[in-house]
Design a protein around this motif. Sequence first.
Motif, PDB file in Angstrom:
ATOM      1  N   LYS A 171      24.525 141.536  65.552  1.00  0.00           N
ATOM      2  CA  LYS A 171      23.618 141.940  66.620  1.00  0.00           C
ATOM      3  C   LYS A 171      22.669 140.805  67.000  1.00  0.00           C
ATOM      4  CE  LYS A 171      20.362 145.585  67.930  1.00  0.00           C
ATOM      5  NZ  LYS A 171      19.641 146.806  67.489  1.00  0.00           N
ATOM      6  N   ILE A 172      22.573 140.573  68.291  1.00  0.00           N
ATOM      7  CA  ILE A 172      21.690 139.522  68.809  1.00  0.00           C
ATOM      8  C   ILE A 172      20.470 140.185  69.440  1.00  0.00           C
ATOM      9  CG2 ILE A 172      21.479 137.624  70.458  1.00  0.00           C
ATOM     10  CD1 ILE A 172      24.530 137.244  70.176  1.00  0.00           C
ATOM     11  N   ASN A 173      19.289 139.776  69.024  1.00  0.00           N
ATOM     12  CA  ASN A 173      18.067 140.370  69.566  1.00  0.00           C
ATOM     13  C   ASN A 173      17.179 139.299  70.195  1.00  0.00           C
ATOM     14  OD1 ASN A 173      16.810 139.102  67.325  1.00  0.00           O
ATOM     15  ND2 ASN A 173      17.263 140.913  66.064  1.00  0.00           N
ATOM     16  N   LEU A 174      16.012 139.724  70.645  1.00  0.00           N
ATOM     17  CA  LEU A 174      15.106 138.806  71.334  1.00  0.00           C
ATOM     18  C   LEU A 174      14.605 137.686  70.429  1.00  0.00           C
ATOM     19  CD1 LEU A 174      12.991 141.275  73.504  1.00  0.00           C
ATOM     20  CD2 LEU A 174      14.885 139.827  74.214  1.00  0.00           C
ATOM     21  N   SER A 175      14.579 137.929  69.130  1.00  0.00           N
ATOM     22  CA  SER A 175      14.147 136.874  68.227  1.00  0.00           C
ATOM     23  C   SER A 175      15.123 135.699  68.257  1.00  0.00           C
ATOM     24  CB  SER A 175      14.007 137.408  66.802  1.00  0.00           C
ATOM     25  OG  SER A 175      15.259 137.866  66.307  1.00  0.00           O
ATOM     26  N   GLY A 176      16.405 135.990  68.558  1.00  0.00           N
ATOM     27  CA  GLY A 176      17.392 134.927  68.696  1.00  0.00           C
ATOM     28  C   GLY A 176      17.073 134.027  69.872  1.00  0.00           C
ATOM     29  N   LEU A 177      16.642 134.643  70.984  1.00  0.00           N
ATOM     30  CA  LEU A 177      16.243 133.853  72.153  1.00  0.00           C
ATOM     31  C   LEU A 177      15.044 132.978  71.814  1.00  0.00           C
ATOM     32  CD1 LEU A 177      16.528 136.573  74.964  1.00  0.00           C
ATOM     33  CD2 LEU A 177      18.163 134.776  74.410  1.00  0.00           C
ATOM     34  N   ALA A 178      14.114 133.541  71.081  1.00  0.00           N
ATOM     35  CA  ALA A 178      12.922 132.773  70.690  1.00  0.00           C
ATOM     36  C   ALA A 178      13.305 131.594  69.803  1.00  0.00           C
ATOM     37  CB  ALA A 178      11.928 133.684  69.969  1.00  0.00           C
ATOM     38  N   ARG A 179      14.228 131.827  68.863  1.00  0.00           N
ATOM     39  CA  ARG A 179      14.662 130.742  67.978  1.00  0.00           C
ATOM     40  C   ARG A 179      15.300 129.604  68.770  1.00  0.00           C
ATOM     41  NH1 ARG A 179      16.072 135.144  64.511  1.00  0.00           N
ATOM     42  NH2 ARG A 179      18.155 135.227  65.391  1.00  0.00           N
ATOM     43  N   ILE A 180      16.090 129.969  69.771  1.00  0.00           N
ATOM     44  CA  ILE A 180      16.797 128.960  70.564  1.00  0.00           C
ATOM     45  C   ILE A 180      15.827 128.144  71.412  1.00  0.00           C
ATOM     46  CG2 ILE A 180      18.418 128.636  72.491  1.00  0.00           C
ATOM     47  CD1 ILE A 180      19.944 131.082  71.373  1.00  0.00           C
ATOM     48  N   PHE A 181      14.962 128.851  72.147  1.00  0.00           N
ATOM     49  CA  PHE A 181      14.127 128.158  73.136  1.00  0.00           C
ATOM     50  C   PHE A 181      12.840 127.573  72.565  1.00  0.00           C
ATOM     51  CE2 PHE A 181      16.874 130.698  75.894  1.00  0.00           C
ATOM     52  CZ  PHE A 181      17.321 129.693  76.743  1.00  0.00           C
ATOM     53  N   THR A 182      12.629 127.762  71.267  1.00  0.00           N
ATOM     54  CA  THR A 182      11.517 127.058  70.612  1.00  0.00           C
ATOM     55  C   THR A 182      12.030 125.905  69.745  1.00  0.00           C
ATOM     56  OG1 THR A 182      11.551 128.660  68.783  1.00  0.00           O
ATOM     57  CG2 THR A 182       9.984 129.055  70.590  1.00  0.00           C
ATOM     58  N   ASN A 183      13.355 125.712  69.741  1.00  0.00           N
ATOM     59  CA  ASN A 183      13.927 124.600  68.977  1.00  0.00           C
ATOM     60  C   ASN A 183      14.103 123.399  69.912  1.00  0.00           C
ATOM     61  OD1 ASN A 183      16.382 122.946  67.903  1.00  0.00           O
ATOM     62  ND2 ASN A 183      15.696 124.149  66.152  1.00  0.00           N
TER      63      ASN A 183
ATOM     64  N   PRO B  46      21.629 129.384  62.747  1.00  0.00           N
ATOM     65  CA  PRO B  46      22.989 129.817  62.393  1.00  0.00           C
ATOM     66  C   PRO B  46      23.336 131.243  62.813  1.00  0.00           C
ATOM     67  CG  PRO B  46      21.593 129.603  60.433  1.00  0.00           C
ATOM     68  CD  PRO B  46      20.839 128.985  61.563  1.00  0.00           C
ATOM     69  N   LYS B  47      22.322 132.065  63.044  1.00  0.00           N
ATOM     70  CA  LYS B  47      22.592 133.435  63.501  1.00  0.00           C
ATOM     71  C   LYS B  47      22.899 133.499  64.997  1.00  0.00           C
ATOM     72  CE  LYS B  47      19.576 135.678  60.069  1.00  0.00           C
ATOM     73  NZ  LYS B  47      18.383 136.544  59.894  1.00  0.00           N
ATOM     74  N   ASP B  48      22.685 132.385  65.709  1.00  0.00           N
ATOM     75  CA  ASP B  48      22.754 132.418  67.174  1.00  0.00           C
ATOM     76  C   ASP B  48      23.755 131.420  67.742  1.00  0.00           C
ATOM     77  OD1 ASP B  48      20.378 134.174  67.109  1.00  0.00           O
ATOM     78  OD2 ASP B  48      19.311 132.332  66.564  1.00  0.00           O
TER      79      ASP B  48
END
Length: 379
Positions: free
Chosen positions: A192-204, A316-318
Motif C-alpha cells: 500500500k502506497i500512502n501520502l507519507s510515500g509522496l513526502a519521502r520522495i519529494f523531500t529527498n 525502498p518502500k516507494d
Amino acid sequence: MKKISPSLTLLALAINAFAIGSTEFISVGLMPMIVNTFNISLSQAGLTVSLYALGVTVGAPLLTILTGTWNRKTLMVSIMGLFIIGNLLSAFAPTFLLLLVGRVLASLAHGIFMSISTVIAADVVRPEKRASAIALMFTGLTVATVIGVPLGTFIGQHSNWHMSFVFIVVIGLIGLIATSILVPKGLPIPGKINLSGLARIFTNKSILMSLFITAFGYGGTFRFSASTVVIILVAYGVMVAIGNSLGGHLANKNILPALQKMFAALALSLLFLFISAILASQPLGLIATLLLGLFAFINVPGLQLYVVQLAEKFTPKDITLVSAFNIAAFNVGITLGSFVGGQISKGSSVVFTPLGGIIIILLAMFLIRLAQKDQASKL
C-alpha cells in the motif's frame, strides 16, 4: 514450477511496449481523416495527442498509488486489458468525445505500464544487467516508431482510420497473451502506497534532482519535426534503436558519468545539426539527423535505472512510485522541449531550435554534476 527465463519476460514487456509505442503517435498521421469524419478543426483533432500525453503524465503516478497492493502479473494483464479497451473504443467511437475517452484510457495504461515494467525488467535480471534489461524493454517503443506507427498509418490511409486502431488492438492482444504466459507470478509487490510515500520522495534531494535531470535531459530532443522522407525516418528509427541498446550497456555501471557523456554527445549532435542547417547542406543534414537519432534516446535506460537505484537506497518502500514519477518527468520534458522549440520558431526561425535543445541539455548536465558532487561528499 518451471522458472520463466528473464529473456522471455523481457520479450513480453517489449511486445507490450511496441503496442503502446504504436498507439501514442498513431493519431498524428490519421488527423486529416479524423477531421473529416467528425467535422472538427485540426486543433481539436490535436487533442488526441495532447490529452494522451496528459493522461500518461497523470496516470503513471496516480494508478501506481492505487494499485500498490496488486500482484504484478495480475496488474500487467489488467493494464493490457485497459489498453485494449481504450483502443477498441477509439476504433469504433461514434463521436469525437468517445474517441478522446478511448485515447485517455489507453494513455492511463501507457503511464502505469512504463513505471511498472521498468521495475519488473530490473527485478528479473542480475544487478549488473539491469540497465540493459530496461533498454531491451524500451526497444519495443523505439521499434514502434520505426514500424508500428508507419504501418498503422499506412493501414488507415489505405482503408480507414478505424482499422489503424484495430491493428493496435491486435498487437495489444498478442502482448496480453505474452504477459499471461511469460511474466512470473511471484514478483515483489510494493504494498500500500500512502501520502507519507509522496513526502519521502519529494523531500529527498537526490531523487528530486534525478527527476529534474530526466525532464531537462529528455526535453532537449523534442523541438522540431523530422524529415517526412520515409527512408530517412526509418534510418533515424534504426539509429534510435541502436542508441537505446548502447545506452543500456553503458549505463550498467557508473551511471552518472555515463549519462554526462551521453548528454554531451547529444548536445554536440544538436550543434552539428544547427551548423548543417545554417550551411543548408543536405548531406550534412542527413548525417546530423542520424547522429541525433543515435543520441536522442541513448540516455533513457540510464535515467530510469538511476532513479530506481536512488529509490532502492533512500525510499525502498516507494520504488514503483518513484519510477512512475520519472515516467511523468519524461513527459514533462517533452512538453518543455516542445514549448521552447515553438517559442524559438515563432520568435526567429526553426533553424535555431537546436540551440534551445542544447541549453536544456546543459541544464541537465549541470544537475548531474551537482548529483556527482553530492554523491562524492557522502562517500
